[in-house]
Design a protein around this motif. Structure first.
Motif, PDB file in Angstrom:
ATOM      1  N   ALA A 176      30.379  45.875  76.295  1.00 51.80           N
ATOM      2  CA  ALA A 176      31.152  46.483  77.334  1.00 51.80           C
ATOM      3  C   ALA A 176      30.657  46.543  78.072  1.00 51.80           C
ATOM      4  O   ALA A 176      29.719  47.240  78.360  1.00 51.80           O
ATOM      5  N   ARG A 191      33.855  44.411  68.212  1.00 52.17           N
ATOM      6  CA  ARG A 191      34.893  44.138  69.896  1.00 52.17           C
ATOM      7  C   ARG A 191      36.761  44.768  68.708  1.00 52.17           C
ATOM      8  O   ARG A 191      37.230  43.933  69.602  1.00 52.17           O
ATOM      9  N   LEU A 240      40.242  43.844  70.142  1.00 48.57           N
ATOM     10  CA  LEU A 240      40.398  44.126  71.648  1.00 48.57           C
ATOM     11  C   LEU A 240      40.413  42.394  72.405  1.00 48.57           C
ATOM     12  O   LEU A 240      39.730  41.919  71.892  1.00 48.57           O
ATOM     13  N   THR A 241      41.193  42.556  73.484  1.00 49.80           N
ATOM     14  CA  THR A 241      40.902  41.513  74.784  1.00 49.80           C
ATOM     15  C   THR A 241      40.533  42.206  76.535  1.00 49.80           C
ATOM     16  O   THR A 241      40.922  43.726  76.111  1.00 49.80           O
ATOM     17  N   PRO A 242      40.235  41.451  76.805  1.00 45.64           N
ATOM     18  CA  PRO A 242      39.585  42.234  78.076  1.00 45.64           C
ATOM     19  C   PRO A 242      40.767  42.218  78.641  1.00 45.64           C
ATOM     20  O   PRO A 242      41.880  41.115  79.031  1.00 45.64           O
ATOM     21  N   SER A 243      41.175  42.992  79.542  1.00 41.82           N
ATOM     22  CA  SER A 243      42.371  43.783  80.352  1.00 41.82           C
ATOM     23  C   SER A 243      42.486  42.442  81.829  1.00 41.82           C
ATOM     24  O   SER A 243      41.238  42.578  82.249  1.00 41.82           O
ATOM     25  N   TRP A 269      40.084  47.141  78.558  1.00 46.97           N
ATOM     26  CA  TRP A 269      40.109  46.274  77.206  1.00 46.97           C
ATOM     27  C   TRP A 269      41.428  46.682  77.375  1.00 46.97           C
ATOM     28  O   TRP A 269      41.930  47.951  77.660  1.00 46.97           O
TER      29      TRP A 269
END
Length: 380
Positions: free
Chosen positions: A46, A349, A376-379, A52
């Motif tokens: 990241a 991640r 987790l996923t990208p915001s 995230w």
């Protein structure tokens, strides 16, 4: 925990915090994956500015834990977990088994005291496990050789790194982590003596910064172990990918806090709680009514902080930019898993999250706590 008058939820208040450079140059350990370890967080691919979010993709990695307090990821997929009340270190093996590594000698539990934070350090081909715990007379940090191999680890004899940290039935601090500068950071509570937080030479109510041997780290603001002061009960520390240090802190009657940690700064307890706008104290970057947080572990991925909440029974997500919080904190898993004690970032991640529903007040209870994996996923 000491009874506290709780206020109704009135939302989160964010303030900007100033930037500061620490200028630390000590070599970093190969890995130091404690609950707030920057090494673990930095292993997640990241960028410094990436944000995230926790996804609904949650898996259970371990069950049957009793009052777990700290989780340390291991290379190869396993983990070490401290259990506060019985003083044992458990190993989650790479194939999903849960076994006892050993009991840390000298742990005397009661109330909020017991075996707390863990951190690992590899030096000269050997691995040392650091542990913070309450003994009969004080809180202390010890280190023990971690012997054997994954699936069969054992603890060697402990060596005291620092003793004399004040102990009480509550406000014992307890989080430890090696920072990106290679030094050991230790959080201490005021141990029921609030004024100690304002006494610069006292160990209570502080964040400490030490060498791995327990000596004051070079560059500390007063040439002692004290890095920052005026804390009530810090139980989470983390570094975002840009190197900024953060801490989660229990308030008393009104506000729990997320603070940006600066060397030599005074965070105001017991004179102030929450945002005070007084020049002599550093205001929190975010604050919550105590019913919505009671924060413990803290993790960082990219520029997002993840704060595990006990009474609040949720995972707070706080995006940061240039050393300040940005936007409104976002809550995840409100009430879904009960009290959340610790959260760490791992290289795939994801986050690993410890629940703490076994007792909550140092009372006997069923072994019903879990280690969870949160993708987790990208915001957006």
């Amino acid at each position: 925990m000491m009874p506290r008058d709780r206020v109704a939820a009135i939302g989160c208040l964010l303030l900007l915090a100033s930037m500061v450079a620490t200028g630390c140059t000590a070599p970093s350990p190969r890995h130091s994956p404690s609950a707030a370890s920057p090494t673990v967080g930095a292993s997640v691919p990241a960028s410094d500015t990436a944000w995230w979010r926790a996804s609904p993709d949650v898996a259970t990695l371990a069950t049957g834990l009793a009052a777990p307090w700290s989780v340390v990821p291991l290379e190869g997929g396993g983990a070490l977990i401290s259990q506060r009340d019985d003083g044992t270190v458990r190993e989650l093996t790479g194939d999903g088994r849960l076994r006892t590594v050993g009991a840390v000698p000298g742990v005397v539990s009661g109330g909020e005291s017991g075996l707390h934070g863990l951190a690992l350090l590899d030096t000269d081909g050997s691995t040392m496990l650091y542990a913070y715990f309450g003994s009969a007379d004080d809180n202390r940090v010890v280190r023990m050789p971690l012997r054997g191999a994954a699936g069969s680890y054992e603890l060697g004899e402990p060596d005291v790194v620092l003793d004399g940290i004040p102990k009480a039935a509550n406000h014992d601090g307890g989080r430890i982590a090696f920072g990106p500068d290679g030094y050991l950071y230790v959080t201490t509570g005021d141990a029921g003596r609030p004024q100690a937080a304002q006494e610069r030479d006292a160990l209570g109510g502080k964040i400490l910064r030490m060498t791995p041997d327990g000596d004051p780290a070079p560059g500390n603001p007063w040439s002692t172990r004290v890095w920052s002061m005026g804390h009530r009960n810090v139980q989470g520390i983390a570094w975002t990918a840009d190197g900024t240090m953060w801490a989660s802190e229990f308030g008393q009657n009104t506000w729990d806090e997320l603070n940006r940690i600066e060397p030599g700064a005074n965070y105001g307890w017991p004179v102030v709680e929450g945002v005070a706008q007084r020049d002599e104290y550093v205001d929190p970057v975010a604050q919550w009514p105590t019913s919505e947080a009671s924060p413990s572990g803290l993790a960082a991925v990219g520029a997002t902080l993840f704060l595990a909440s006990l009474r609040g029974e949720r995972l707070w997500q706080v995006d940061t930019a240039e050393g300040a919080a940005t936007g409104e904190p976002v809550a995840a898993f409100v009430g879904e898993f009960g009290r959340l004690r610790d959260v760490v970032a791992v290289p795939d991640r994801s986050l690993w999250v410890l629940t703490n529903n076994t007792d909550g007040r140092g009372e006997p209870g069923p072994t019903d706590d879990l280690l969870l994996r949160v993708q987790l996923t990208p915001s957006p």
